[in-house]
Design a protein around this motif. Structure first.
Motif, PDB file in Angstrom:
ATOM      1  N   VAL A  57       0.745  -1.239   0.187  1.00 55.04           N
ATOM      2  CA  VAL A  57      -0.017   0.092  -0.030  1.00 55.04           C
ATOM      3  C   VAL A  57       1.081   1.256  -0.006  1.00 55.04           C
ATOM      4  N   ALA A  58       0.449   2.083  -0.814  1.00 53.30           N
ATOM      5  CA  ALA A  58       1.305   3.371  -1.157  1.00 53.30           C
ATOM      6  C   ALA A  58       1.062   4.257   0.512  1.00 53.30           C
ATOM      7  N   GLY A  59       2.226   4.739   0.795  1.00 50.94           N
ATOM      8  CA  GLY A  59       2.451   5.624   2.060  1.00 50.94           C
ATOM      9  C   GLY A  59       2.617   4.861   3.164  1.00 50.94           C
ATOM     10  N   PRO A  64       3.855   7.274  12.713  1.00 51.22           N
ATOM     11  CA  PRO A  64       2.859   8.283  12.968  1.00 51.22           C
ATOM     12  C   PRO A  64       3.073   9.178  14.209  1.00 51.22           C
ATOM     13  N   TYR A  65       3.496   8.472  15.136  1.00 54.57           N
ATOM     14  CA  TYR A  65       3.802   9.518  16.345  1.00 54.57           C
ATOM     15  C   TYR A  65       4.856   8.850  17.132  1.00 54.57           C
ATOM     16  N   LYS A  66       5.270   9.427  18.148  1.00 50.40           N
ATOM     17  CA  LYS A  66       6.634   8.652  18.860  1.00 50.40           C
ATOM     18  C   LYS A  66       6.032   7.335  19.605  1.00 50.40           C
ATOM     19  N   THR A  70       2.475   8.970  24.665  1.00 46.81           N
ATOM     20  CA  THR A  70       1.089   9.724  24.326  1.00 46.81           C
ATOM     21  C   THR A  70       0.212   9.018  24.741  1.00 46.81           C
ATOM     22  N   GLY A  71       0.073   7.897  25.610  1.00 46.16           N
ATOM     23  CA  GLY A  71      -0.957   7.224  25.814  1.00 46.16           C
ATOM     24  C   GLY A  71      -1.841   6.308  25.136  1.00 46.16           C
ATOM     25  N   ARG A  72      -1.328   6.313  23.877  1.00 50.54           N
ATOM     26  CA  ARG A  72      -1.905   5.622  22.945  1.00 50.54           C
ATOM     27  C   ARG A  72      -1.087   4.215  22.523  1.00 50.54           C
ATOM     28  N   ILE A  78       0.551   3.856   9.378  1.00 50.16           N
ATOM     29  CA  ILE A  78      -0.925   4.270   9.463  1.00 50.16           C
ATOM     30  C   ILE A  78      -1.207   3.284   8.382  1.00 50.16           C
ATOM     31  N   ARG A  79      -0.269   2.392   7.529  1.00 54.51           N
ATOM     32  CA  ARG A  79      -0.806   1.298   6.666  1.00 54.51           C
ATOM     33  C   ARG A  79      -0.913   0.162   7.113  1.00 54.51           C
ATOM     34  N   ALA A  80      -0.906  -0.006   8.451  1.00 60.24           N
ATOM     35  CA  ALA A  80      -0.952  -1.370   9.299  1.00 60.24           C
ATOM     36  C   ALA A  80      -2.727  -1.835   8.707  1.00 60.24           C
TER      37      ALA A  80
END
Length: 225
Positions: A57-59, A64-66, A70-72, A78-80
Motif C-alpha cells: 500500500v502506498a504511504g 505516525p507518532y512517537k 502519548t498514552g496511545r 498508518i498502513r497497518a
C-alpha cells in the motif's frame, strides 16, 4: 436405441434417426456429473483477484507518532491492517482454479447428461433452421418454435454451419455450440437440446451428408426400410 424424429424448417417430419444406446441411453451418474461441472466452472475462473498487503500500500513510511508518552498504542505505520486504507491480511492472491479431470470422466458425464435429456424427450433433431442460402433470424426462430418452447435452448451445430449460426446468434434464450465443443455443463443448464442433422452426424463420427437427399447409416427415411 432411442428413435428421434427429424424435422425440416417447416416443422414437417422427414425421417427419424436412431440414437446409439451407449451415448443416449446410459445411467446418469449424478456425483460424476457434479464433479465435472464444478471442475468446468472452476477452470473458467480468471483467478486474477488480488489485494495489497501493508508492504504494497502506498504511504505509511513514517512512524505516525512517537513510541512513548502519548498514552496511545504504539504504531509503526498508518498502513497497518487496523487502519482505514491500510493493507489486507491474508487477502486473495492470483491463483489457478483449474482441476484435473480425466477425459474418460468428462465423456461419461456428457453421456449421462445427454441420456437424461433424451429420456425426458428434451432432445430434438432438425435438418436446418433456415432454408436457402441467406441467414434469417426470423425464419430460424420460427423453426425453433416448432421444436420447443423452452426458455433455455442449447443448439448444436456442425463446425461448418455458418448459415444457422449467423441466424441464431442474436437470440438471448439460445446458446450455440459446435458439436466438437459439446460439454456436460451446457447440456445440463439448458432445458432442451436441439441438434442439426449435420451436427449429430459430426458428434457421432458419421460421414457428413453431401446433399439434402443423403442420409447416414442410422437414419430411416419415411417410406423406406
Amino acid at each position: 436405441m432411442t428413435t428421434v424424429d427429424v424435422l425440416n424448417s417447416e416443422g414437417t417430419k422427414t425421417g427419424s434417426v436412431e440414437l446409439p444406446a451407449d451415448i443416449f441411453d446410459v445411467q446418469a451418474n449424478m456425483p460424476l456429473m457434479h464433479q465435472v461441472v464444478v471442475a468446468q466452472l472452476a477452470a473458467a475462473r480468471q483467478g486474477t483477484h488480488k489485494t495489497k498487503t501493508r508492504g504494497e500500500v502506498a504511504g505509511g513510511g513514517k512512524k505516525p507518532y512517537k513510541q512513548k508518552g502519548t498514552g496511545r498504542a504504539r504504531q509503526g505505520s498508518i498502513r497497518a491492517p487496523q487502519f482505514a486504507g491500510g493493507g489486507v491480511v491474508h487477502g486473495p492472491v492470483p491463483r489457478d482454479y483449474s482441476q484435473r479431470t480425466p477425459k474418460k470422466m468428462k465423456a461419461a458425464a456428457l453421456r449421462g447428461a445427454l441420456s437424461d435429456r433424451a429420456r425426458a424427450g428434451q432432445l430434438h433433431v432438425v435438418e436446418a433452421f433456415v432454408s436457402g442460402e441467406k441467414p434469417s433470424t426470423k425464419a430460424a426462430l420460427a423453426t425453433l418454435a416448432k421444436l420447443t418452447t423452452a426458455r433455455r435452448v442449447l443448439v448444436v451445430l456442425s463446425s461448418t454451419d455458418e448459415l444457422n449460426w449467423v441466424s441464431l446468434r442474436n437470440e438471448p434464450r439460445v446458446h450455440l455450440i459446435e458439436a466438437g465443443q459439446l460439454n456436460t455443463y451446457d447440456v445440463l443448464v439448458a432445458d432442451d437440446v436441439v441438434f442439426t442433422k449435420g451436427a449429430l452426424d459430426e458428434f457421432l463420427g458419421l460421414p457428413t451428408e453431401v446433399g439434402p437427399a443423403a442420409g447416414s447409416a442410422e437414419t430411416t427415411e419415411e417410406g423406406g426400410k
